[in-house]
Design an enzyme around this catalytic site. Structure first.
Site, PDB file in Angstrom:
ATOM      1  CE  LYS A  92      14.774 -30.820 -17.210  1.00 50.91           C
ATOM      2  NZ  LYS A  92      14.489 -30.531 -18.460  1.00 50.91           N
ATOM      3  CB  SER A  94      13.471 -29.011 -21.239  1.00 51.22           C
ATOM      4  OG  SER A  94      13.610 -27.930 -20.333  1.00 51.22           O
TER       5      SER A  94
END
Length: 835
Positions: A749, A706
């Protein structure tokens, strides 16, 4: 020794303070000081000459002093308070001796306080306080320092002090081994004594006595005395740990003695006859509802018991088996409460949020009400610790009107724990599934299998494989326990498993369960949970009344942001409990009839704030991008730093990166090279310049794809000399074609980005659905941009204007190019280094 010793072991050369040499220490100790100095009062510590000390400034007078002194680059006088609890000290509350200090660094905190880093210069004595407002100012007299550093007597003491300190570092589990090297490298005898004295775990008055002791020999003797005391404590603790021995299993001993006592009683004729026992067991069996196959097996065991000698070992085994058959609920069912509205109300009363779980339970109730007979589902709640997975099982049982049984699977490595032991073994028992059913007393309880991802396997078997039969609706209708040796129907049991990491659950077992993810709570959800559940529960547990403990929303938000860092609310409840205990103490001592806690009062109960909002670092130079990371306790921001230096085209990766993250860096560099012409990047930038990619927090392992978007943004930023926009964070996986692929952990996140002060988050287009699951109120003040290709990311994230022209920045004289090619033997391949 105190753990602040590691302040001198910082690996960052811009942040660490070099150790002063003997000459520097002598110059510092004899330097001139002004006749008048502003006085800063310290709590709980004493500043020694030469020592660097970080402190937090909270008082208004101290803040004013620091502001004036730092602005004028003036020296200050640092003096310890006699009593740390004094909030506003008077001149009589201060010691006479102190240390002149210079302010090395001033850091402003979000809550208005300031942290400063100061370094002591030389000692002084207060002659007279000449000013008390807005802060203390005093006439001071410098103390003449004893700098007999070459004296043999001093050198002998210094050697002893170093040996004692190194022994303490080696024995103490809280001190790093690098501290011994730092102590060994200190050259100045005076600074060594002051450094050790500053890190000793002694009272303030003892440290002040060290500061006021003028002869260096006497100071060294005092330090050795305290070091010897601490060394003796550590050695005694080590001796105690080595003397611990395992005890005899008391339960096994009692079991054998009771069996011998029973045999003796049978021989003496003091026990009841076998006929009476069998008769009572038959009467109990007649009243018990049993399946036909179980009743046949029970009759055989009854006949065997009636023919057995009470003194024989088989008698006790058979009797124990019959007792288990009669105690287990075979056909005893509790009546389900099928009022769906009431069940939904109960679930909402016990837990805030968790809508997906509540919806699934209400659907199960609705089908059960319409159909009347259905196999219970096998649910698996998975998510970070402390989000309410275990307590949710109790609420489901209460909503259904069923018994609740919890079995912790953490650390189980024996298959017999699930299936039971065969009766041929001494002390054999059914498995924990059957034991739980006996404890429940009904054949349709809510059975929680807690921590199913913590199962292990060794030479005794694999418990997770034994659970395959238990958690399969097609097989558990006839679960066979090794002890019972008859089939038991588990199809009416509502099994609920909990786990933190799905990857730790074997695939066949995971396939048999319906997975329901429970994400971490947002700040707003934590606030609501604290108000509705945690605060009332802590009021009751700490013996308070509702009117004696009132905590404001602002105080709860400060506790959530400043004292806890988790996805769940377990630590939050403990922290609220600590505040409640502080209020309970005041009430019990008659100091107060109750407290209304506001944000400004929290520090008096919980001491200094532990966590601060991670404000996104401003990317003032090219090559720095802000990424987003997922951790087991929630999300966090992740900085990707890239720099270039003259070399031969190597790529260096540091920051303890995993294989997948290294491959993302390689893919990003390949994409930049393949499309260098689009961004006017000269080819010399890849051939004659080394590339270094670093991810800070080097002690923390990092992996996953990511960070690919952030790495590519940082690479293009350094090669085009365009800075990344402030307050922008991003996440996503990249491909060599420049596509941005979706990643996981989006909720954690994004919430971490908001908490860190990010204003814009860049996400893959296919992660749009994850944002729609987050409440709009939780995203207030945060913008989200969705991208499909890296060109879109660069357009949004990078500034338009370049700091330097790439063609000029990466230009290399032709003569140096020839030398570089000759030094690399004609090879232009890229070397990947990982450290």
């Amino acid at each position: 020794m105190h753990q602040d010793l590691v302040l001198l072991l910082d690996d960052d050369p811009e942040q660490s303070i070099p150790l002063p040499t003997a000459d520097e220490e002598k110059e510092m100790s004899t330097s001139d000081i002004p006749d008048s100095l502003p006085i800063l009062a310290l709590r709980n510590t004493v500043l020694f000459p030469g020592v660097v000390l970080p402190i937090t400034v909270g008082r208004d007078a101290s803040l004013r002093l620091v502001k004036d002194a730092f602005g004028d680059d003036r020296l200050i006088g640092v003096v310890a308070q006699k009593r740390s609890e004094t909030e506003n000290p008077a001149p009589d509350d201060l010691y006479e001796f102190g240390t002149v200090a210079s302010i090395l660094k001033l850091i402003k905190m979000p809550d208005g306080t300031k942290s400063i880093v100061i370094q002591g210069k030389r000692r002084f004595k207060i002659a007279q306080i000449v000013q008390e407002e807005p802060y203390f100012t005093a006439h001071v007299e410098p103390v003449i320092e004893d700098l007999a550093g070459d004296d043999i007597e001093i050198q002998a003491r210094i050697r002893s002090i170093k040996e004692l300190a190194i022994q303490i570092v080696n024995l103490s589990p809280n001190l790093p081994s690098e501290a011994a090297y730092a102590i060994q490298n200190i050259e100045s005898p005076t600074f060594l004594i002051h450094f050790i004295a500053s890190n000793l775990q002694i009272d303030v008055q003892d440290k002040q006595e060290l500061l006021e002791t003028l002869p260096l020999v006497d100071r060294a003797d005092l330090v050795m005395t305290y070091l010897n005391q601490e060394l003796q404590v550590l050695q005694l603790s080590e001796e105690i740990r080595t003397r611990v021995k395992s005890d005899v299993d008391q339960q096994q001993r009692e079991y054998l003695l009771r069996q011998q006592l029973k045999a003796i009683q049978d021989e003496l004729g003091e026990s009841e006859g076998v006929g009476n026992e069998v008769r009572e067991l038959r009467e109990k069996a007649d009243k018990k509802a049993l399946p036909d196959t179980v009743r046949e097996a029970l009759e055989k065991e009854m006949e065997k018991l009636s023919r057995s000698n009470p003194a024989s070992p088989d008698y006790a085994v058979t009797r124990n088996y019959i007792d288990w058959i009669l105690d287990i609920p075979w056909l005893d069912y509790s009546k389900d409460k099928l009022d769906i509205r009431k069940a939904g109300k109960i679930l909402n009363e016990d837990h805030y949020g968790l809508e997906a779980v509540k919806q699934r339970i209400l659907e199960y109730l609705a089908v059960l009400k319409l159909k009347g007979d259905m196999k219970a589902p096998i649910l698996c709640f998975h998510g970070p610790p402390g989000v309410g997975k275990t307590s949710l099982g109790k609420s489901i049982a209460r909503a259904l009107g069923r018994e609740f049984i919890r079995m912790s699977l953490g650390g189980i490595r024996d298959e017999a724990e699930i299936r039971g032991h065969r009766r041929t073994y001494v002390g054999a028992l059914p498995g924990r599934i059957i034991q739980g059913m006996k404890k429940a007393g009904t054949a349709n309880p809510v059975f929680m299998l807690d921590e199913v991802d913590k199962l292990g396997a060794d030479f005794r078997g694999d418990p997770s494989s034994a659970l395959l039969e238990v958690l399969d609706p097609e097989q558990n209708i006839a679960f066979n326990d090794h002890y019972l040796e008859v089939d038991y129907d588990l199809s009416n049991v509502l099994f609920i498993a909990t786990a933190n990491y799905l990857e730790m659950i074997p695939a066949p077992l995971r396939d048999r369960m319906e997975l329901i993810e429970i994400n971490g709570y947002t700040q707003e959800e934590k606030l609501a949970i604290a108000k509705q559940y945690l605060v009332p529960r802590q009021i009751e547990r700490n013996g308070l009344k509702k009117d004696q403990f009132n905590i404001s929303n602002a105080a709860l938000k400060l506790v959530i942001d400043g004292y806890t860092r988790e996805s769940g609310v377990r630590q939050l409840e403990r922290t609220v409990g600590a505040v409640a205990r502080g209020v309970a103490k005041k009430v019990a001592m008659g100091e107060s009839e109750g407290e209304k806690i506001d944000a400004k009062d929290i520090e008096s109960y919980l001491k200094a704030r532990k966590y601060y909002s991670d404000l996104a670092e401003r990317t003032e130079v090219p090559g720095v991008a802000t990424g987003l990371a997922w951790t087991p306790v929630g999300g966090d921001i992740l900085f990707i730093e890239v720099s270039v230096s003259r070399g031969s085209g190597r790529m260096i990766l540091t920051g303890q990166l995993g294989d997948v993250m290294k491959e993302s860096a390689q893919a990003a560099l390949s994409y930049v090279k393949a499309n260098a012409s689009e961004w006017d990047i000269p080819s010399d930038a890849f051939r004659y310049w080394d590339l270094h990619i670093h991810v800070p927090a080097g002690a923390v392992p990092k992996d996953g794809p990511s960070a690919g978007v952030a790495m590519l943004s940082a690479l293009i930023s350094i090669y085009t000399q365009r800075r990344v926009q402030n307050r922008v964070a991003m996440t996503g996986e990249i491909t060599l074609r420049g596509l941005v692929l979706p990643v996981g952990g989006i909720k954690e996140k994004v919430l971490a980005a908001k908490r860190a002060g990010i204003k814009l988050v860049i996400l893959p287009e296919k992660n749009r659905k994850d944002i729609e699951e987050i409440k709009t109120s939780s995203l207030r003040g945060l913008s989200v941009s969705y991208v499909k290709r890296m060109e879109d990311v660069i357009e949004i994230a990078l500034q338009k204007r370049a700091i330097n022209k790439p063609s000029e920045f990466f230009s290399i004289p032709e003569k140096e190019k020839i030398n570089t090619r000759a030094g690399s033997n004609g090879s232009s391949s890229t070397l990947l280094e990982t450290r």
